[in-house]
Design a protein around this motif. Structure first.
Motif, mmCIF file in Angstrom:
data_model
loop_
_atom_site.group_PDB
_atom_site.id
_atom_site.type_symbol
_atom_site.label_atom_id
_atom_site.label_comp_id
_atom_site.label_asym_id
_atom_site.label_seq_id
_atom_site.Cartn_x
_atom_site.Cartn_y
_atom_site.Cartn_z
ATOM 1 N N MET A 141 9.970 64.203 -3.563
ATOM 2 C CA MET A 141 8.732 64.055 -2.805
ATOM 3 C C MET A 141 9.026 63.555 -1.385
ATOM 4 O O MET A 141 8.357 63.952 -0.451
ATOM 5 N N GLN A 142 10.025 62.672 -1.278
ATOM 6 C CA GLN A 142 10.375 62.140 0.038
ATOM 7 C C GLN A 142 10.906 63.250 0.949
ATOM 8 O O GLN A 142 10.591 63.283 2.138
ATOM 9 N N LEU A 143 11.694 64.159 0.382
ATOM 10 C CA LEU A 143 12.228 65.264 1.160
ATOM 11 C C LEU A 143 11.104 66.119 1.744
ATOM 12 O O LEU A 143 11.139 66.492 2.916
ATOM 13 N N LEU A 144 10.098 66.393 0.947
ATOM 14 C CA LEU A 144 8.970 67.199 1.405
ATOM 15 C C LEU A 144 8.192 66.485 2.506
ATOM 16 O O LEU A 144 7.783 67.111 3.495
ATOM 17 N N ALA A 145 8.001 65.179 2.354
ATOM 18 C CA ALA A 145 7.278 64.413 3.376
ATOM 19 C C ALA A 145 8.042 64.403 4.698
ATOM 20 O O ALA A 145 7.447 64.572 5.773
ATOM 21 N N VAL A 146 9.349 64.232 4.619
ATOM 22 C CA VAL A 146 10.168 64.248 5.842
ATOM 23 C C VAL A 146 10.107 65.627 6.487
ATOM 24 O O VAL A 146 9.965 65.754 7.710
ATOM 25 N N TYR A 147 10.195 66.671 5.664
ATOM 26 C CA TYR A 147 10.141 68.037 6.180
ATOM 27 C C TYR A 147 8.826 68.323 6.903
ATOM 28 O O TYR A 147 8.819 68.855 8.012
ATOM 29 N N VAL A 148 7.722 67.962 6.278
ATOM 30 C CA VAL A 148 6.404 68.211 6.882
ATOM 31 C C VAL A 148 6.253 67.418 8.180
ATOM 32 O O VAL A 148 5.722 67.924 9.175
ATOM 33 N N GLY A 149 6.737 66.183 8.197
ATOM 34 C CA GLY A 149 6.668 65.386 9.419
ATOM 35 C C GLY A 149 7.484 65.993 10.554
ATOM 36 O O GLY A 149 7.007 66.109 11.691
ATOM 37 N N LEU A 150 8.715 66.395 10.243
ATOM 38 C CA LEU A 150 9.555 67.026 11.262
ATOM 39 C C LEU A 150 8.976 68.354 11.723
ATOM 40 O O LEU A 150 9.010 68.683 12.909
ATOM 41 N N LEU A 151 8.427 69.105 10.782
ATOM 42 C CA LEU A 151 7.842 70.400 11.123
ATOM 43 C C LEU A 151 6.625 70.230 12.029
ATOM 44 O O LEU A 151 6.453 70.995 12.984
ATOM 45 N N THR A 152 5.821 69.233 11.762
ATOM 46 C CA THR A 152 4.640 68.977 12.592
ATOM 47 C C THR A 152 5.050 68.644 14.021
ATOM 48 O O THR A 152 4.494 69.186 14.982
ATOM 49 N N VAL A 153 6.024 67.779 14.158
ATOM 50 C CA VAL A 153 6.508 67.411 15.500
ATOM 51 C C VAL A 153 7.123 68.625 16.189
ATOM 52 O O VAL A 153 6.873 68.877 17.375
ATOM 53 N N GLY A 154 7.922 69.387 15.455
ATOM 54 C CA GLY A 154 8.570 70.562 16.035
ATOM 55 C C GLY A 154 7.592 71.638 16.451
ATOM 56 O O GLY A 154 7.759 72.265 17.503
ATOM 57 N N GLU A 155 6.571 71.863 15.644
ATOM 58 C CA GLU A 155 5.584 72.885 15.999
ATOM 59 C C GLU A 155 4.759 72.462 17.213
ATOM 60 O O GLU A 155 4.384 73.296 18.032
ATOM 61 N N PHE A 156 4.477 71.174 17.321
ATOM 62 C CA PHE A 156 3.794 70.703 18.525
ATOM 63 C C PHE A 156 4.683 70.926 19.747
ATOM 64 O O PHE A 156 4.202 71.322 20.815
#
Length: 56
Positions: free
Chosen positions: A1-16
């Motif tokens: 679950m932690q891996l998914l949360a980190v991924y979504v956080g990084l993806l959000t920053v990267g897409e912005f």
């Protein structure tokens, strides 16, 4: 679950970031901005996953 949360956080920053770069390029080369945005958009899926694996 932690891996998914980190991924979504990084993806959000990267897409912005991809959006911000695309908007800045649109000021100088409107025809090129969509191509660069899409390249960065899809690149971030790969890059965020690679970084998330190393972090989590």
């Amino acid at each position: 679950m932690q891996l998914l949360a980190v991924y979504v956080g990084l993806l959000t920053v990267g897409e912005f970031g991809a959006y911000a770069v695309g908007r800045q390029i649109e000021l100088f080369a409107p025809a090129l901005s969509l191509t660069i945005f899409l390249a960065l958009f899809f690149f971030m899926f790969w890059a965020a996953w690679r970084v998330a694996i190393r972090i989590a």
